[in-house]
Design a protein around this motif. Structure first.
Motif, PDB file in Angstrom:
ATOM      1  N   GLY B 125       2.757  -7.646  19.527  1.00 38.35           N
ATOM      2  CA  GLY B 125       1.543  -7.167  20.183  1.00 38.35           C
ATOM      3  C   GLY B 125       1.670  -5.716  20.618  1.00 38.35           C
ATOM      4  N   TYR B 126       0.556  -5.051  20.667  1.00 39.18           N
ATOM      5  CA  TYR B 126       0.415  -3.652  21.106  1.00 39.18           C
ATOM      6  C   TYR B 126       1.148  -2.652  20.221  1.00 39.18           C
ATOM      7  N   ARG B 127       1.588  -3.099  19.039  1.00 39.81           N
ATOM      8  CA  ARG B 127       2.166  -2.121  18.104  1.00 39.81           C
ATOM      9  C   ARG B 127       1.055  -1.271  17.494  1.00 39.81           C
ATOM     10  N   GLY B 128      -0.088  -1.909  17.244  1.00 46.96           N
ATOM     11  CA  GLY B 128      -1.231  -1.157  16.704  1.00 46.96           C
ATOM     12  C   GLY B 128      -1.684  -0.083  17.676  1.00 46.96           C
ATOM     13  N   LEU B 129      -1.769  -0.456  18.949  1.00 46.34           N
ATOM     14  CA  LEU B 129      -2.223   0.510  19.959  1.00 46.34           C
ATOM     15  C   LEU B 129      -1.239   1.672  20.064  1.00 46.34           C
ATOM     16  N   LYS B 130       0.052   1.326  20.014  1.00 46.86           N
ATOM     17  CA  LYS B 130       1.066   2.388  20.110  1.00 46.86           C
ATOM     18  C   LYS B 130       0.866   3.405  18.998  1.00 46.86           C
ATOM     19  N   ASN B 131       0.619   2.883  17.791  1.00 46.54           N
ATOM     20  CA  ASN B 131       0.361   3.798  16.669  1.00 46.54           C
ATOM     21  C   ASN B 131      -0.922   4.600  16.906  1.00 46.54           C
ATOM     22  N   ILE B 316      -3.781  -5.230  13.699  1.00 47.11           N
ATOM     23  CA  ILE B 316      -2.848  -5.362  12.574  1.00 47.11           C
ATOM     24  C   ILE B 316      -3.039  -4.242  11.559  1.00 47.11           C
ATOM     25  N   ILE B 317      -4.294  -3.762  11.477  1.00 49.10           N
ATOM     26  CA  ILE B 317      -4.545  -2.634  10.572  1.00 49.10           C
ATOM     27  C   ILE B 317      -3.815  -1.400  11.075  1.00 49.10           C
ATOM     28  N   LEU B 318      -3.887  -1.178  12.368  1.00 53.30           N
ATOM     29  CA  LEU B 318      -3.204  -0.007  12.935  1.00 53.30           C
ATOM     30  C   LEU B 318      -1.695  -0.222  12.982  1.00 53.30           C
ATOM     31  N   ASP B 319      -1.285  -1.483  13.019  1.00 56.51           N
ATOM     32  CA  ASP B 319       0.155  -1.789  13.053  1.00 56.51           C
ATOM     33  C   ASP B 319       0.753  -1.603  11.661  1.00 56.51           C
ATOM     34  N   LYS B 320       0.129  -2.252  10.684  1.00 56.15           N
ATOM     35  CA  LYS B 320       0.753  -2.280   9.351  1.00 56.15           C
ATOM     36  C   LYS B 320       0.112  -1.309   8.370  1.00 56.15           C
ATOM     37  N   GLY B 321      -0.946  -0.670   8.795  1.00 54.41           N
ATOM     38  CA  GLY B 321      -1.562   0.325   7.915  1.00 54.41           C
ATOM     39  C   GLY B 321      -2.757  -0.227   7.169  1.00 54.41           C
ATOM     40  N   ALA B 322      -3.642   0.674   6.810  1.00 55.42           N
ATOM     41  CA  ALA B 322      -4.877   0.300   6.124  1.00 55.42           C
ATOM     42  C   ALA B 322      -4.579  -0.376   4.789  1.00 55.42           C
ATOM     43  N   ASP B 323      -3.588   0.127   4.094  1.00 56.01           N
ATOM     44  CA  ASP B 323      -3.288  -0.409   2.756  1.00 56.01           C
ATOM     45  C   ASP B 323      -2.858  -1.870   2.820  1.00 56.01           C
ATOM     46  N   TYR B 324      -2.036  -2.154   3.825  1.00 52.94           N
ATOM     47  CA  TYR B 324      -1.544  -3.519   3.984  1.00 52.94           C
ATOM     48  C   TYR B 324      -2.711  -4.494   4.055  1.00 52.94           C
ATOM     49  N   TYR B 325      -3.691  -4.132   4.874  1.00 46.66           N
ATOM     50  CA  TYR B 325      -4.838  -5.021   5.064  1.00 46.66           C
ATOM     51  C   TYR B 325      -5.714  -5.048   3.815  1.00 46.66           C
ATOM     52  N   ARG B 326      -5.920  -3.844   3.253  1.00 46.09           N
ATOM     53  CA  ARG B 326      -6.840  -3.737   2.110  1.00 46.09           C
ATOM     54  C   ARG B 326      -6.310  -4.463   0.887  1.00 46.09           C
ATOM     55  N   ASP B 327      -5.002  -4.630   0.835  1.00 43.36           N
ATOM     56  CA  ASP B 327      -4.424  -5.278  -0.345  1.00 43.36           C
ATOM     57  C   ASP B 327      -4.809  -6.744  -0.453  1.00 43.36           C
ATOM     58  N   TYR B 328      -5.285  -7.323   0.598  1.00 48.41           N
ATOM     59  CA  TYR B 328      -5.811  -8.686   0.512  1.00 48.41           C
ATOM     60  C   TYR B 328      -7.291  -8.600   0.126  1.00 48.41           C
TER      61      TYR B 328
END
Lengths: 951, 516
Positions: B125-131, B316-328
């Motif tokens: 949690g809060y990894r996205g916000l940190k980014n 999760i998008i901000l945590d793992k990046g836009a590409d990670y999410y978009r790949d699904y």
């Protein structure tokens, strides 16, 4: 509407300076940015069907009749809610749109009574028109489905009915109540198909917060909200634009007529003062004009204990003229005089003062403005150089801080009050200085930032304390002052107001207003952007009324709040033509245009025009007339449209004076209180029965047009002219326009005014002359009329009327929305449904101490007299202060008010009287005596000797 | 001390979870067993609720559905050791229903203590916000835009574009409004995440605030969700305590304030503009657009109005990046969608999966067909305003565009299953009746049209002038579709027309030729 050819553009005009060009049905049209597609179409002559849209209200988008297609846009956007865009291509008519519109019309009609032919709106119904325009031919749903046709009608309001069975739930009434009037009395209750218009909490209109302004009736596209007069008589067949004869707002109305019968008064959308809005008085309370109490035959009598005798006009005029001439022969030239009326037209007022000055040969003319706004004339003339407000009403739309002192716009000037509230809802700040918690202090979506709840009689202390803060905290606009004002007077004034004894802290004890509130209010007014001051009789009707007006002018000059839109000093005038009657030379010391009678050049001008020699000394003011009458030197008085025996202070003194006089000539609609002391009664004509002009509080000269034959046979100006001729001063005007032409010839401020110009422009704000050919919305724009603005010192001198052990409470007086002035008109309408008696407002704390319950009879005693009213326990007043209205003669509010008056103008101190209040069981001695007198006079009227039918 | 997980989710509670907790606690005390019961979110497999998970040395072991009366037996059998029992389910995450999901948004739901700040942080949690705190507003918006996230409330409008509009609208005060008025029948993903992982929503809204320059957020929650209300308020209070809400988020000097406001039971307040009216304290009446809420929204200020799931997908998008999410996902439908299976279905629950799975796969492979074993005749996808799909359309992939292609909507991902005994004319009538019930009453097509719709369908079913009335029904649906002010009236015809087109026989119409 059948008799109204005004186009309804559906949405309000955009004020943007940027223009946008688009194409509608192949036509190019260029409109200001922000205009709706609907309005743009309307402006090029393309009518898009609509029901919930009307150009007095913001778009709502609920009826869905106005859907269009826009190239490149999805679906079918509503043209009322879609703003235009550059290059937009709009199609307003095609098969698909026709189908959608027919589909919607079919739904509407599936829940609407099919009684078009017998409906009161037949021929004046937007639903009927729209359904016709979209070509609905069949309602396939049938009429057996769920519907609202059995919804009960609400006829509780005396003037209009509410028939929910005919309601199409367009919310125009609700929105008008919110946007136009600002009362928020209406809402939609329930949701979905159960949605219905609900006054307050599902109450009847009369039980709700509705103030009967008529905005909802005006906005309703069907017969749901309909004037009862239309239901009773059918639709009018022609209409005439005229000007309301009630308050100083001067609303423009369309008198909608059937022959000579007024069916309804409809506020004129093009009215420059009211922009299509109205109040319960102007909109509905016109029935007095044809009330059975109207006296339409002249009457005479030798003594006031005699029965009246009806006579012909000739006999009456001859009788009056003879009496006046005899009095002058016996008691001297100065033994008679005249009083002009702020309810009559400019032309009539002008003629009365001309009769006095030229015909009677003296300056004994005064006007009822003496008792209301004479300090305004003095104060503003001395500081700015002109006896008038500085702005137009529309100016308030640009105000950022509004300071209301001693005025109650939502009751006294309701249409302007609504305009002000609209601006306040947009975010302007509000400071109210008033001893009472008037509606403006807190009403829906409006709340005063500061309510300076001062003690009655301490205006000067408050205004000077405000100035103290502005000066000592360096908030003054020194640049404006140095460029526009007399800097020497400013320097003196600065030193004066900066004195510690004028600080809010020092004045807090006097005014009862906490110092920090005064400081906060002063800072807000001085630094909050455009600051505008509006004031009323709560400022003028004091022993220091003129001083407060001066203090207000000082504040405006010191902060640079003069000379442009959104700012200014604005007296709210009580009666329809207070401004005009003052302008027209009604005061004993001034000719038309506020020029002193001692000024040789001016006098020479009038002497040559009027072909008589004129007196160079001012004549008697109204209070002086009374004193002179009691002394025995003043014997005859011609009073046009004014009821001094009810409206003037210390009424026992007034009555005593009137009884001493030998010839009182009253010209009025009714046997008013003054007529009970009169020897000659000349039937007056209402505003519906004559031509002329009224000048409202913003100096706007508006046309009054005759829509029916005078019931007494003569317009008021004709009667004055007859009287002039009979006393030996010839007058021969054929039409009031000739009187206006004479006024224009003799008065610099009116030089450019003519009936032709009024006809062309709708109305004109004076000054109108070569310098300002189109009139003057904002005065003192480049320089003050007197050259440089003059600051004057405002030393606070407490009034003699102080709370004491004997008279521990302070009485202040005012008025109420539904009644007007002495009530002669409104008491003869259904407006009594809202206010059938004057009551004494008293704070619960005082009531508790005095053992007074709500509706108890209470005696109110001052050093002048005593009367009895029923109590109304209310937290609107502060402890120590009681309040009443003066709309009913037997209330005797003016039995209590004293002979105190403004030091400069003798304007009576109606607003402060020290009184003693106690529970009682019967009317006061005065009330009983006056009731007897009044009953006797009514009998003398009833038993009048009827004129012979020899004509 | 053995940790046992029993859900605080409303579904579990309605199935008896509270009694299970109490009984377990009592018996453990009586037996002197050291026990800590963690009230987690639901795993989303409702046929197993109340689910009891026991933390063992080899991982969590699940039992379900457990009733209070089962506790004695379970403890006797060695519940706390993860021993065998008829209710034993083993590792819940190994079950195909769970294993084949892609839990991005719901990653923590059912695993953590929803209101434990520490638990949230320990589970990424809060990894996205940190980014996000390291990025400029424009960069945050770009991440969301690039992720392909579209509004999960039903309209599927690209979230990044909406945020960009608000970002570029000049104003002193902007707002983030979370639409948590989840009123569609058969939908519950918003509720589950608010009850099961409220911090993810709080984090998502905080990121949204940073992205557009809004310092104040409101969660407009339907009053029917008391458990979500409690969980949100607990989590918000905890976030304030831990410096993740307030004037100085995580020491960044940036402010974001958040509070929950309750609705008053009106479905229409889930429509974004009437939601704003309601939030302002007015009647829930639909506003016309333009102006868009992004420009003139709450209290007249630029406002992001997003659905719960949209905002909860942001961390999760901000945590793992836009590409990670978009790949699904597939086509223009990127990322995952938490689908909700309800109605007559054997395995009702939440199923988060990447866009692209077919309806058939979901209904049969995971849903297990009708609960009573009868054939599925129709499913309604996307709430009460969604289309009824016949079996012939079950191969449609779960993808916004594919559904649009068959005049259906994916909406908020709610799927309600009907067996072959369903009366589709009654369903159509009900769709109109729902509109009668819930119309705000502002626009005419919806206000009067829905009432007439019920009447006309009743006449068709009764056989009164069936042809004329069927034509009238279609005309009425046309008027409502094109004439209504908002989607309430505009989409009500979708279930009606789909029922009429695919199941004409239920209306007494011989064939769809007659119907058309």
């Amino acid at each position: 509407m059948i008799i109204n050819n005004e186009t309804d553009y559906g949405t309000p005009a955009s004020l943007s300076a940027n223009l946008v060009t688009l194409e509608i049905d192949g036509r190019k049209v260029t409109v200001p940015e922000g205009t709706s597609v609907m309005r743009a179409a309307g402006e090029t002559g393309i009518n898009i069907p609509k029901l919930c849209a009307t150009d007095s209200l913001d778009p709502f988008g609920s009826c869905r009749m106005c859907l269009v297609q826009i190239e490149g846009a999805r679906g079918y956007p509503a043209s009322c809610t879609t703003p235009v865009a550059e290059g937009m291509k709009v199609c307003t008519q095609n098969e698909k749109l026709a189908n959608i519109r027919r589909g919607i019309a079919e739904l509407y009609i599936s829940d609407h009574p099919l009684d078009c032919l017998t409906c009161s709106a037949n021929g004046d119904c937007e639903l009927q028109d729209t359904v016709g325009a979209v070509g609905l031919r069949e309602v396939r749903y049938g009429y057996e489905g769920e519907n609202h046709l059995d919804a009960a009608k609400d006829g509780s309001n005396p003037y209009f009915s509410f028939d929910p069975a005919k309601c199409i739930v367009c919310s125009r009434c609700v929105r008008a109540c919110e946007e136009t009037q600002g009362t928020y009395a209406l809402t939609i209750d329930g949701r979905g198909f159960d949605s219905k218009v609900s006054p307050s909490q599902n109450q009847a209109f009369m039980d709700s917060e509705c103030v009967s302004c008529g905005a909802c009736v005006q906005a309703c596209p069907t017969a749901t909200l309909m004037e009862k007069s239309v239901i009773d008589h059918g639709l009018p067949e022609h209409s005439v634009i005229t000007t309301c004869a009630y308050c100083g707002v001067g609303c423009s109305f369309r008198a909608e007529m059937k022959g000579e019968q007024v069916i309804r008064m409809v506020p004129d959308k093009n009215g420059q003062a009211n922009h299509g809005h109205s109040c319960v008085k102007g909109r509905f309370a016109f029935g007095y004009a044809t009330h059975k109490d109207r006296i339409t035959t002249p009457m005479i009598r030798d003594n006031i204990s005699d029965a009246w005798q009806e006579v012909s006009w000739e006999e009456a005029i001859e009788f009056a003229a003879e009496k006046l001439k005899q009095l002058q022969a016996k008691y001297g030239r100065d033994s008679i005089g005249g009083i002009t009326s702020s309810r009559c037209t400019n032309e009539e007022t002008y003629l009365v003062q001309k009769l006095v000055r030229a015909g009677f040969g003296n300056n004994n003319v005064d006007t009822c403005a003496r008792v209301c706004h004479s300090p305004t004339g003095y104060g503003l003339k001395s500081t700015f150089g002109e006896s008038s407000g500085t702005q137009n009403f529309d100016s308030v739309k640009k105000s950022d801080v509004i300071l209301v002192i001693g005025a109650n716009p939502t009751d006294g000037h309701p249409v302007f009050g609504s305009m002000m509230k609209r601006r306040l809802r947009e975010g302007a700040k509000l400071i109210v200085a008033d001893p009472r918690t008037i509606d403006l202090v807190k009403s829906p979506h409006v709340q005063a930032d500061y309510h300076l709840k001062l003690r009655p009689g301490t205006n000067v202390a408050l205004v000077t304390a405000l100035a103290h803060v502005i000066v000592t905290e360096d908030l003054a606009d020194e640049k404006f002052v140095s460029e526009r004002c007399d800097t020497e007077s400013f320097a003196k004034w600065k030193t004066f107001v900066a004195k510690p004894e004028n600080s809010p802290e020092a004045m807090a004890e006097v005014t009862g207003v906490p110092a920090d509130a005064i400081r906060g209010a002063a800072r807000l007014y001085a630094t909050g952007g455009n600051g505008a001051i509006y004031y009323g009789l709560g400022v003028t009707e004091h022993s220091q009324g003129s001083t407060t007006v001066i203090g207000i002018a000082n504040l405006a000059m010191a902060t640079g709040n003069i000379g442009r839109d959104g700012v200014g000093v604005n007296p709210l005038r009580g009666q329809n033509n207070v401004q005009g009657s003052c302008d027209m030379g009604s005061f004993p010391h001034e000719f038309v245009g506020y020029r002193h009678v001692s000024d040789t050049k001016t006098r020479a001008l009038f002497e040559s025009a009027w072909k008589v020699e004129l007196q160079s000394e001012p004549g008697l003011r109204i209070p002086n007339m009374f004193s002179a009458a009691i002394d025995g030197s003043f014997k005859g008085l011609y009073i046009q449209g004014e009821d001094i025996a009810q409206s003037d202070p210390d009424i026992q003194h007034v009555h005593h004076a009137l009884r001493q006089m030998e010839c009182i000539i009253v010209q009025d609609l009714f046997l008013n209180e003054t007529a009970k002391f009169a020897h000659v009664f000349l039937p007056g004509s209402s505003f519906l029965e004559k031509n002329g002009t009224f000048t409202n509080a913003e100096r706007r000269i508006s046309p009054v047009r005759k829509v029916m034959t005078p019931l007494g046979g003569k317009e008021d100006w004709e009667v004055t002219q007859d009287l002039a001729n009979a006393v030996g001063y010839p007058m021969n005007y054929k039409h009031p326009s000739e009187i206006m032409d004479e006024i224009a010839r003799l008065t610099p401020q009116f030089a450019g005014v003519s009936y032709a110009k009024i006809e062309a422009m709708g109305s004109i704000q004076w000054p109108c002359n070569d310098e300002f050919p189109e009139g003057t919305p904002t005065m003192h724009a480049d320089h003050f009329v007197r050259g440089q603005g003059r600051f004057m010192l405002t030393e606070y001198v407490p009034t003699d009327e102080k709370a004491s052990r004997k008279y521990p409470l302070l009485l202040t007086t005012g008025r109420i929305l539904s009644q007007y002035n002495v009530g002669a008109q409104t008491r003869r309408t259904d407006n009594v449904a809202w206010h059938e008696e004057d009551r004494l407002e008293i704070h619960p704390h005082d009531a508790e101490e005095l053992g007074i319950n709500d509706a108890d009879w209470v005696g109110i005693k001052s050093r002048a007299g005593e009367t009895v009213l029923r109590a109304l326990i209310s937290e609107r007043v502060q402890p120590g202060v009681v309040y009443t209205t003066f709309h009913f003669p037997h209330s005797g509010a003016n039995v209590i008010t004293t002979d105190n008056s403004d030091w400069a103008t003798n304007c009576p101190e109606y607003k402060v009287t020290a009184v003693h209040v106690a529970k009682v069981s019967e009317p006061s001695r005065w009330q009983k005596q006056y009731q007897d007198f009044s009953d006797k006079q009514e009998t003398l009227l009833k038993d009048r000797i009827v004129a012979h039918e020899h004509e | 001390m053995t940790r046992v997980f029993i859900s605080r989710d409303a579904t579990a509670l309605s199935l008896g979870a509270e009694q299970v907790v109490q009984t377990l606690q009592q018996q453990a005390t009586a037996r002197n067993l050291p026990l800590e019961i963690v009230r987690n979110g639901s795993r989303g497999m409702f046929w197993l609720e109340p689910l009891v998970e026991v933390e063992t040395a080899t991982g969590r072991v699940a039992y379900g559905p457990v009733q209070a009366s089962d506790i004695t037996g379970l403890l006797d059998a060695g519940l706390l050791e993860g021993s065998g029992h008829p209710l034993y389910q083993g590792d819940i995450e190994a079950l195909p229903y769970f294993k084949n999901q892609k839990r991005l948004t719901f990653a923590r739901v059912g695993i953590t203590d929803p209101v434990s700040f520490d638990d949230y942080v320990q589970h990424d949690g809060y990894r996205g916000l940190k980014n996000a705190l390291k990025l400029s507003p424009q960069e945050i918006v770009k991440q969301v835009t690039d992720s392909g996230l579209r509004g999960r409330g039903g309209a599927a409008f690209p979230t990044g574009i909406k945020w960009n509009t608000v970002l570029n609208a000049p104003s002193e005060q902007k707002y983030i409004v979370c639409n948590a008025d989840e009123g569609d029948s058969g939908t519950f993903s918003d509720r589950m995440i608010m009850e099961g992982d409220p911090f993810v929503l709080i984090e998502g809204m905080t990121i949204a605030g940073l992205a557009v320059g809004a310092t104040r957020g409101y969660i407009y929650l339907r009053v029917e969700y008391p458990h979500a209300h409690a969980a949100l308020n607990e989590a918000i209070a905890s976030a304030y305590r831990n410096g993740y809400l307030g004037d100085n988020i995580s020491g960044s000097g940036k402010a974001f304030h958040l509070e929950v406001r309750l609705g008053a039971g009106a479905y229409i307040c889930g429509e974004e503009t009437s939601l704003l009216e309601s939030l302002e304290g007015k009647r829930g009446l639909v506003r016309f657009k333009p102006p868009l809420p992004a420009i003139v929204g709450l209290f007249g200020q630029p406002t992001v109005v997003n659905n719960v799931i949209s905002l909860a997908s942001v961390p999760i998008i901000l945590d793992k990046g836009a590409d990670y999410y978009r790949d699904y996902g597939m086509g223009r439908s990127r990322g995952t969608l938490p689908l909700q299976l309800a109605g007559n279905i054997k395995h009702p629950g939440l199923f988060e999966v990447a866009f692209g799975m077919t309806l058939r796969e979901l209904l049969y492979d995971y849903g297990g067909g009708c609960a009573n074993g009868r054939p599925i005749r129709a499913v309604q996808v996307g709430g009460p305003l969604g289309a009824y799909l016949p079996e012939a359309q079950f191969d449609t992939p779960l993808d916004y565009e594919a559904f649009t292609g068959i005049s259906a909507v994916l909406g908020h991902g709610g799927i309600v299953v009907h067996d072959d005994t369903v009366d589709m004319a009654e369903m159509a009538r009900y769709a109109m009746e729902f509109c009668v019930e819930e119309s705000c009453g502002k626009c005419t097509p919806c206000r009067i049209g829905s009432v007439r719709g019920v009447e006309v369908i009743e006449r068709i079913v009764q056989g009164t002038q069936r042809d004329q009335n069927t034509r009238l029904l279609r005309d009425l649906c046309d008027t409502m579709t094109y004439g209504s002010l908002c989607a309430m009236g505009g989409m009500t015809p979708i279930p009606v027309i789909s029922a009429l087109n695919y199941f004409p026989e239920d209306f007494g119409i011989k064939s769809d030729v007659d119907a058309a």
